[in-house]
Design a protein around this motif. Structure first.
Motif, PDB file in Angstrom:
ATOM      1  N   SER A 113       3.005  17.476  21.757  1.00 29.09           N
ATOM      2  CA  SER A 113       3.544  16.435  22.621  1.00 29.09           C
ATOM      3  C   SER A 113       3.685  16.982  24.026  1.00 29.09           C
ATOM      4  O   SER A 113       3.917  18.187  24.205  1.00 29.09           O
ATOM      5  CB  SER A 113       4.911  15.971  22.110  1.00 29.09           C
ATOM      6  OG  SER A 113       5.473  14.990  22.944  1.00 29.09           O
ATOM      7  N   ASN A 129       1.731  11.290  20.399  1.00 31.08           N
ATOM      8  CA  ASN A 129       2.836  10.701  19.646  1.00 31.08           C
ATOM      9  C   ASN A 129       2.392   9.515  18.801  1.00 31.08           C
ATOM     10  O   ASN A 129       2.985   9.247  17.743  1.00 31.08           O
ATOM     11  CB  ASN A 129       3.949  10.257  20.601  1.00 31.08           C
ATOM     12  CG  ASN A 129       4.580  11.419  21.332  1.00 31.08           C
ATOM     13  OD1 ASN A 129       4.667  12.517  20.815  1.00 31.08           O
ATOM     14  ND2 ASN A 129       5.015  11.183  22.556  1.00 31.08           N
ATOM     15  N   THR A 133      -0.123  11.187  15.676  1.00 29.56           N
ATOM     16  CA  THR A 133       0.701  10.997  14.484  1.00 29.56           C
ATOM     17  C   THR A 133      -0.050  10.196  13.429  1.00 29.56           C
ATOM     18  O   THR A 133      -0.056  10.538  12.241  1.00 29.56           O
ATOM     19  CB  THR A 133       2.017  10.291  14.860  1.00 29.56           C
ATOM     20  OG1 THR A 133       2.697  11.066  15.870  1.00 29.56           O
ATOM     21  CG2 THR A 133       2.921  10.132  13.654  1.00 29.56           C
ATOM     22  N   TYR A 151       7.958  15.582  11.772  1.00 37.66           N
ATOM     23  CA  TYR A 151       7.614  15.058  13.093  1.00 37.66           C
ATOM     24  C   TYR A 151       8.664  15.477  14.119  1.00 37.66           C
ATOM     25  O   TYR A 151       9.858  15.199  13.956  1.00 37.66           O
ATOM     26  CB  TYR A 151       7.532  13.534  13.020  1.00 37.66           C
ATOM     27  CG  TYR A 151       7.316  12.833  14.342  1.00 37.66           C
ATOM     28  CD1 TYR A 151       6.152  13.034  15.086  1.00 37.66           C
ATOM     29  CD2 TYR A 151       8.262  11.939  14.843  1.00 37.66           C
ATOM     30  CE1 TYR A 151       5.952  12.376  16.283  1.00 37.66           C
ATOM     31  CE2 TYR A 151       8.066  11.274  16.039  1.00 37.66           C
ATOM     32  CZ  TYR A 151       6.908  11.495  16.759  1.00 37.66           C
ATOM     33  OH  TYR A 151       6.702  10.846  17.952  1.00 37.66           O
ATOM     34  N   SER A 153      10.497  14.765  17.049  1.00 37.99           N
ATOM     35  CA  SER A 153      10.857  13.623  17.875  1.00 37.99           C
ATOM     36  C   SER A 153      11.834  14.092  18.958  1.00 37.99           C
ATOM     37  O   SER A 153      11.895  15.271  19.286  1.00 37.99           O
ATOM     38  CB  SER A 153      11.446  12.511  17.001  1.00 37.99           C
ATOM     39  OG  SER A 153      11.641  11.337  17.748  1.00 37.99           O
ATOM     40  N   SER A 188       6.780   5.943  22.981  1.00 36.40           N
ATOM     41  CA  SER A 188       5.803   6.567  22.077  1.00 36.40           C
ATOM     42  C   SER A 188       6.494   7.459  21.054  1.00 36.40           C
ATOM     43  O   SER A 188       6.032   7.578  19.911  1.00 36.40           O
ATOM     44  CB  SER A 188       4.756   7.352  22.867  1.00 36.40           C
ATOM     45  OG  SER A 188       5.311   8.460  23.551  1.00 36.40           O
ATOM     46  N   LYS A 189       7.617   8.084  21.414  1.00 33.18           N
ATOM     47  CA  LYS A 189       8.386   8.839  20.423  1.00 33.18           C
ATOM     48  C   LYS A 189       8.960   7.899  19.372  1.00 33.18           C
ATOM     49  O   LYS A 189       8.968   8.193  18.171  1.00 33.18           O
ATOM     50  CB  LYS A 189       9.506   9.642  21.098  1.00 33.18           C
ATOM     51  CG  LYS A 189       9.049  10.938  21.747  1.00 33.18           C
ATOM     52  CD  LYS A 189       8.513  11.919  20.717  1.00 33.18           C
ATOM     53  CE  LYS A 189       8.147  13.256  21.324  1.00 33.18           C
ATOM     54  NZ  LYS A 189       7.474  14.143  20.358  1.00 33.18           N
ATOM     55  N   GLY A 192       6.141   6.851  17.174  1.00 27.95           N
ATOM     56  CA  GLY A 192       5.789   7.932  16.249  1.00 27.95           C
ATOM     57  C   GLY A 192       6.681   7.936  15.019  1.00 27.95           C
ATOM     58  O   GLY A 192       6.215   8.121  13.892  1.00 27.95           O
TER      59      GLY A 192
END
Length: 357
Positions: A113, A129, A133, A151, A153, A188-189, A192
């Protein structure tokens, strides 16, 4: 220009992590894929795995480090390049990945990221992301005996306009703009995380979401990461003054890399999937200005100072001390035995030391 941290300080940190009372031997022989492996957080996970057998009697894990910048990765992991248990790959995770290229992989740790909003390349911020992912989870579907997907984050998914008198737990959410300049990172996080949970619900892939708050330490890219706290460390290492572009009165909670990595492995070893964990040190709160001042005090010449450039402070600026302080709630993490250990001054001392010759 990329300057890797001093391997001696990193090793001391890894030894500290491996003292945690965790089932380390259960990692024996595991085949692990780590994306964004040369980033600060992921690199400590990689080195913990690679140094495991120096402290425990077990078959070494096999680590594949997936990176964008191979040259940076080779500098960061120079001591492991000839190890049969370590491989660097520069395959693009934003394109389809083939299971035949990753035989036996049982764990995917997705740390790739760009860790900040970037007004110049918001598409590049969003791609790993979302596309990355998605592609990695599709890869996991094709891997026989796949065990878990972790993941990386961010605490930013809780929202940007937080108004709460309570510590912010994993199930609390507040507004954030989906059209503003920081949306490329925040949204986008969030996406994801949603993608991870969708793949778990539909295809049964065990996923875990780690929301990091204020992580710092050796491995920060001092010359390419433009975030303020990274610049503070760079200035301190070079014996330069730190110039604040705001009053620096916002309080943040800073989590040194050893605490963040131990927290990661506590989640890793947990039998619970499909949930998020705040990864933070809620005992290490200080203002940005105090963080900068501490970095100056620890600079090698001891003569650096903090000053504010009034011309950079926005018109109508409201001091952050009049606003609420966002405290991360790490009750879930503490219930798993986690106790943060490293205060800000000690963490900055180790970080600065790691970049001195």
């Amino acid at each position: 220009m990329y300057k890797p941290p001093n391997s001696e300080q990193v090793r001391v940190d890894i030894e500290e992590i491996l003292k945690a009372d965790l089932p380390w031997k259960s990692l024996s022989g595991k085949r692990v894929l780590v994306t964004g492996a040369s980033g600060m957080l992921a690199a400590y996970v990689v080195e913990t795995l690679l140094l495991l057998t120096e402290y425990f009697d077990c078959v070494p894990p096999v680590v594949t480090a997936l990176v964008r910048n191979r040259d940076k990765a080779e500098k960061r992991f120079s001591r492991y390049l000839n190890s049969p248990n370590f491989k660097i790959s520069s395959e693009d995770i934003c394109r389809s990945l083939e299971a035949e290229d990753y035989p036996g992989i049982g764990v995917i740790i997705h740390g790739a990221s760009i860790p900040r909003p970037d007004g110049k390349s918001p598409v590049e911020v969003m791609a790993p992301n979302i596309l990355g992912t998605w592609n990695l989870l599709n890869l996991a579907r094709e891997l026989p005996g796949f065990e878990q997907f972790l993941y990386f984050s961010s605490g930013i998914v809780n929202g940007e306009n937080i108004k709460s008198d309570l510590p912010i737990s994993e199930d609390m959410f507040f507004p954030s703009s989906c059209t503003g300049p920081t949306a490329c990172y925040t949204e986008s996080k969030r996406a994801g995380e949603a993608i991870c949970l969708a793949f778990m619900r539909q295809y049964g892939i065990p996923v875990k979401l780690l929301r990091y708050f204020g992580s710092y330490g050796p491995g920060m890219d001092l010359y390419n990461d433009q975030r303020a706290f990274t610049s503070f460390v760079k200035n301190a290492v070079n014996g330069e003054d730190i110039v604040l572009l705001s009053s620096g009165e916002e309080t943040r909670f800073w989590c040194y890399i050893t605490d963040a990595t131990e927290a990661f492995f506590r989640v890793f070893f947990s039998s619970v999937s499909g949930e998020a964990w705040n990864i933070a040190n809620n005992e290490a709160g200080c203002t940005i200005r105090e963080f900068a001042q501490t970095a100056c005090e620890l600079s090698p010449n001891g003569k650096s100072s903090v000053r504010i450039d009034p011309s950079k402070i926005p018109s109508g600026y409201t001091p952050f001390q009049s606003q609420q302080i966002t405290v991360p709630d790490i009750t879930k993490l503490r219930s798993m035995g986690f106790m943060p250990k490293v205060p800000v001054r000690e963490g900055l001392r180790r970080t600065i030391k790691a970049y001195l010759k």
